[in-house]
Scaffold this motif. Structure first.
Motif, short mmCIF file in Angstrom:
data_model
loop_
_atom_site.label_atom_id
_atom_site.label_comp_id
_atom_site.label_asym_id
_atom_site.label_seq_id
_atom_site.Cartn_x
_atom_site.Cartn_y
_atom_site.Cartn_z
N LEU A 1 -2.79 -2.54 0.91
CA LEU A 1 -2.31 -1.18 0.65
C LEU A 1 -1.16 -0.89 1.60
O LEU A 1 -1.32 -0.98 2.82
CB LEU A 1 -3.43 -0.17 0.87
CG LEU A 1 -3.06 1.31 0.75
CD1 LEU A 1 -2.56 1.62 -0.66
CD2 LEU A 1 -4.25 2.17 1.08
N TYR A 2 0.00 -0.60 1.05
CA TYR A 2 1.18 -0.29 1.84
C TYR A 2 1.57 1.16 1.60
O TYR A 2 1.51 1.65 0.47
CB TYR A 2 2.36 -1.20 1.47
CG TYR A 2 2.13 -2.62 1.87
CD1 TYR A 2 2.43 -3.06 3.15
CD2 TYR A 2 1.59 -3.54 0.97
CE1 TYR A 2 2.21 -4.38 3.53
CE2 TYR A 2 1.36 -4.85 1.35
CZ TYR A 2 1.68 -5.26 2.62
OH TYR A 2 1.45 -6.56 3.00
N ILE A 3 1.97 1.83 2.67
CA ILE A 3 2.37 3.23 2.59
C ILE A 3 3.73 3.36 3.26
O ILE A 3 3.94 2.84 4.36
CB ILE A 3 1.35 4.15 3.28
CG1 ILE A 3 0.01 4.06 2.55
CG2 ILE A 3 1.84 5.58 3.33
CD1 ILE A 3 -1.10 4.86 3.18
N THR A 4 4.65 4.04 2.58
CA THR A 4 5.96 4.30 3.16
C THR A 4 5.94 5.70 3.74
O THR A 4 5.66 6.67 3.03
CB THR A 4 7.08 4.18 2.10
OG1 THR A 4 7.03 2.86 1.56
CG2 THR A 4 8.44 4.43 2.71
N LEU A 5 6.21 5.79 5.03
CA LEU A 5 6.23 7.08 5.73
C LEU A 5 7.67 7.42 6.08
O LEU A 5 8.45 6.54 6.43
CB LEU A 5 5.40 7.00 7.01
CG LEU A 5 3.94 6.58 6.86
CD1 LEU A 5 3.27 6.48 8.22
CD2 LEU A 5 3.19 7.57 5.99
N THR A 6 7.99 8.70 6.00
CA THR A 6 9.30 9.18 6.41
C THR A 6 9.14 9.96 7.70
O THR A 6 8.42 10.95 7.73
CB THR A 6 9.92 10.08 5.31
OG1 THR A 6 9.94 9.36 4.09
CG2 THR A 6 11.33 10.50 5.68
N LEU B 1 9.69 4.10 6.98
CA LEU B 1 9.01 2.97 7.61
C LEU B 1 7.83 2.59 6.74
O LEU B 1 7.07 3.46 6.30
CB LEU B 1 8.53 3.34 9.01
CG LEU B 1 9.59 3.89 9.97
CD1 LEU B 1 8.92 4.51 11.18
CD2 LEU B 1 10.53 2.78 10.39
N GLU B 2 7.65 1.31 6.51
CA GLU B 2 6.53 0.86 5.69
C GLU B 2 5.41 0.34 6.59
O GLU B 2 5.66 -0.41 7.54
CB GLU B 2 6.97 -0.23 4.72
CG GLU B 2 5.90 -0.59 3.74
CD GLU B 2 6.38 -1.53 2.64
OE1 GLU B 2 5.87 -1.42 1.52
OE2 GLU B 2 7.28 -2.35 2.91
N PHE B 3 4.19 0.77 6.28
CA PHE B 3 3.01 0.38 7.03
C PHE B 3 1.97 -0.21 6.09
O PHE B 3 1.86 0.18 4.94
CB PHE B 3 2.37 1.59 7.74
CG PHE B 3 3.16 2.09 8.91
CD1 PHE B 3 2.86 1.67 10.19
CD2 PHE B 3 4.20 2.97 8.73
CE1 PHE B 3 3.58 2.12 11.28
CE2 PHE B 3 4.94 3.44 9.81
CZ PHE B 3 4.62 3.01 11.09
N GLU B 4 1.18 -1.14 6.64
CA GLU B 4 0.03 -1.67 5.92
C GLU B 4 -1.21 -0.98 6.45
O GLU B 4 -1.44 -0.93 7.66
CB GLU B 4 -0.09 -3.17 6.12
CG GLU B 4 -1.28 -3.76 5.39
CD GLU B 4 -1.45 -5.25 5.60
OE1 GLU B 4 -2.47 -5.77 5.13
OE2 GLU B 4 -0.58 -5.88 6.22
#
Length: 110
Positions: free
Chosen positions: A22-27, A34-37
């Motif tokens: 699951l990847y989430i892109t945060l602003t 920034l993309e996080f796993e």
């Protein structure tokens, strides 16, 4: 090992990529994406918390991986936001939970 996020209040928009992880892109507050796993999720005291590592690879020291802890809240429009944990007691409680969770998942006999 949990690490407090550097940005105090992150204005987040979610972009979830389908797949095994699951990847989430945060602003962040500067508009940088920034993309996080997501490596862990927990609901403690009716609050949802996430443990995440940068998708590009986090810092690893002596076999330990540092991860960021964020809690999920909703704005006035019902949009999901991820917020840093500014309260030290809350941070310690959540960090201890994830540290124990990740420690129990390690197979020391392998």
């Amino acid at each position: 090992m949990a690490k407090m996020a550097e940005d105090k209040n992150i204005d987040n928009e979610l972009e979830i990529t389908e797949g095994e992880a699951l990847y989430i892109t945060l602003t962040d507050e500067n508009g940088q994406e920034l993309e996080f796993e997501v490596i862990g999720e927990a609901v403690l005291d009716d609050v949802t918390y996430y443990a995440m590592v940068p998708a590009e690879g986090g810092s690893e020291e002596e076999g330990l991986i540092e991860y960021v802890l964020l809690k999920k809240e909703q704005d006035e429009n019902g949009e999901d936001l991820f917020i840093t944990l500014d309260d030290e007691d809350e941070f310690e409680k959540v960090a201890n939970y994830f540290d124990e969770l990740f420690d129990s998942e390690i197979d020391y006999d392998a």
